[in-house]
Scaffold this active site. Structure first.
Site, PDB file in Angstrom:
ATOM      1  CG  HIS A 184       3.840   1.509  17.747  1.00  0.00           C
ATOM      2  ND1 HIS A 184       2.776   0.659  17.929  1.00  0.00           N
ATOM      3  CD2 HIS A 184       3.583   2.173  16.582  1.00  0.00           C
ATOM      4  CE1 HIS A 184       1.923   0.786  16.919  1.00  0.00           C
ATOM      5  NE2 HIS A 184       2.395   1.713  16.091  1.00  0.00           N
ATOM      6  CD  GLU A 237       3.134  -1.919  19.974  1.00  0.00           C
ATOM      7  OE1 GLU A 237       2.582  -0.810  19.857  1.00  0.00           O
ATOM      8  OE2 GLU A 237       3.474  -2.628  19.005  1.00  0.00           O
ATOM      9  NE  ARG A 274      -1.798  -1.643  14.350  1.00  0.00           N
ATOM     10  CZ  ARG A 274      -1.468  -0.416  13.990  1.00  0.00           C
ATOM     11  NH1 ARG A 274      -0.204  -0.144  13.674  1.00  0.00           N
ATOM     12  NH2 ARG A 274      -2.380   0.530  13.921  1.00  0.00           N
ATOM     13  N   GLY A 328       0.833  -1.193   0.000  1.00  0.00           N
ATOM     14  CA  GLY A 328       0.000   0.000   0.000  1.00  0.00           C
ATOM     15  C   GLY A 328       0.870   1.245   0.000  1.00  0.00           C
ATOM     16  NE  ARG A 329      -2.809   6.794   1.049  1.00  0.00           N
ATOM     17  CZ  ARG A 329      -4.021   6.396   1.410  1.00  0.00           C
ATOM     18  NH1 ARG A 329      -4.142   5.412   2.296  1.00  0.00           N
ATOM     19  NH2 ARG A 329      -5.106   6.960   0.909  1.00  0.00           N
ATOM     20  CB  ILE A 330       3.658   2.419   4.533  1.00  0.00           C
ATOM     21  CG1 ILE A 330       2.828   3.494   5.247  1.00  0.00           C
ATOM     22  CG2 ILE A 330       5.007   2.260   5.233  1.00  0.00           C
ATOM     23  CD1 ILE A 330       2.426   3.136   6.670  1.00  0.00           C
ATOM     24  CB  THR A 379       7.378  -0.251  10.413  1.00  0.00           C
ATOM     25  OG1 THR A 379       7.109  -0.443   9.014  1.00  0.00           O
ATOM     26  CG2 THR A 379       8.872  -0.133  10.644  1.00  0.00           C
TER      27      THR A 379
END
Length: 328
Positions: free
Chosen positions: A287, A268, A239, A158-160, A237
């Protein structure tokens, strides 16, 4: 304040967003350093018209019941919404805002920081110097891995993922990506769509950018580590639960892969007695993928804009459950 809709904000957020929100709502902000416990969150949201949440807050049926029928808007200061029961919100006609786009480049920067740190053993070197062990130049010491010319595999594009791939081209890397749908050539650029198994076998660096859902939980486990190169580096980076932590420990401890660099963990925060923390071939950050002054300001502003639009009965700029507008 009188007559304004009540909004509960589950943590202190940057002033740029908070001030914008306060101009259109009566805002209560949770003052604690840690998230409000579930029972406190349910009590605080009771009677509110809006909830501005973070990824640490579980928004489920119990919370929606506690809030009451007047809750009209949930706005999350994050891209991912795996902590929110979107189906329950949609059934109640509650739009859920999120903040895509504004953190894309910043998170891609952090993924690259982790990739480079792992490849060139930056954390190892820093610890070595601070411990007083640096005595001389040693041609066999602290040997890392070349990044330039290597193969980068993006799981999720996707975008990242695409932003990470753009950076890879500057290093002369070959880029593969795996996800259910192949992108058009104009969108994918020079990256090549391959099955996940092929990506794992061929990649020198594997970076995760898929959302967390039932299909991607523990997507990377023991069978996947067996496919990777012994020199492979895994970067996450996205989940934490996308990676099986027990399988990750086994792979790192046995040298099945060379290194992992994580900005997210499962659970987390990571438990301090986790065996992962005993490994030297693991780098962990807390995070902080979107943690720059500029990006967190933009996220807070967008979360506020989503909230204010929802309170006004308008369509949110960025809604995670757009189907809600067909049900109200």
């Amino acid at each position: 304040m009188a007559g304004m809709p009540r909004v509960f904000v589950t943590r202190k957020i940057p002033a740029a967003g908070l001030q914008r929100l306060q101009a259109g709502a009566a805002v209560t902000v949770w003052p604690g350093e840690l998230p409000p416990p579930p029972d406190i969150l349910r009590a605080q949201v009771a009677g509110c018209t809006g909830l501005l949440s973070l990824v640490t807050d579980r928004v489920d049926e119990a919370l929606l019941d506690a809030a009451g029928p007047q809750l009209r808007v949930v706005s999350q200061m994050a891209v991912g919404v795996d902590n929110i029961d979107l189906g329950a919100c949609t059934a109640r006609g509650v739009p859920v805002g999120h903040t895509p786009g504004v953190l894309t480049e910043t998170t891609a920067d952090l993924a690259w920081a982790l990739l480079l740190a792992a490849a060139r053993r930056v954390v190892d070197g820093e610890r070595f110097v601070r411990s007083g062990n640096w005595k001389t130049f040693d041609p066999l010491h602290m040997l890392g891995l070349d990044v330039h010319g290597a193969t980068l595999g993006c799981v999720g594009f996707g975008r990242i993922g695409q932003a990470v791939a753009r950076r890879a081209h500057g290093f002369g890397m070959r880029v593969l990506y795996a996800q259910p749908r192949a992108l058009a050539a104009a969108e994918a650029g020079a990256a090549r769509h391959v099955p996940l198994a092929s990506l794992l076998r061929e990649s020198d660096f594997i970076t995760l950018h898929t959302p967390l859902n039932p299909q991607t939980r523990h997507l990377i486990g023991a069978p996947q580590f067996e496919l990777m190169k012994r020199s492979a580096v895994l970067i996450n980076t996205a989940r934490g639960p996308i990676v099986d932590p027990q399988a990750l420990y086994a792979a790192l401890h046995a040298g099945q892969i060379a290194h992992a660099a994580l900005d997210v963990t499962d659970p987390e925060p990571i438990l301090m007695d986790s065996p992962l923390l005993q490994l030297e071939n693991l780098t962990i950050t807390p995070h902080v993928g979107s943690a720059t002054l500029q990006t967190r300001d933009r996220m807070a502003v967008l979360a506020a804009e989503n909230m204010l639009a929802g309170l006004a009965g308008a369509r949110m700029p960025h809604c995670a459950n757009p189907q809600v507008y067909a049900t109200v």
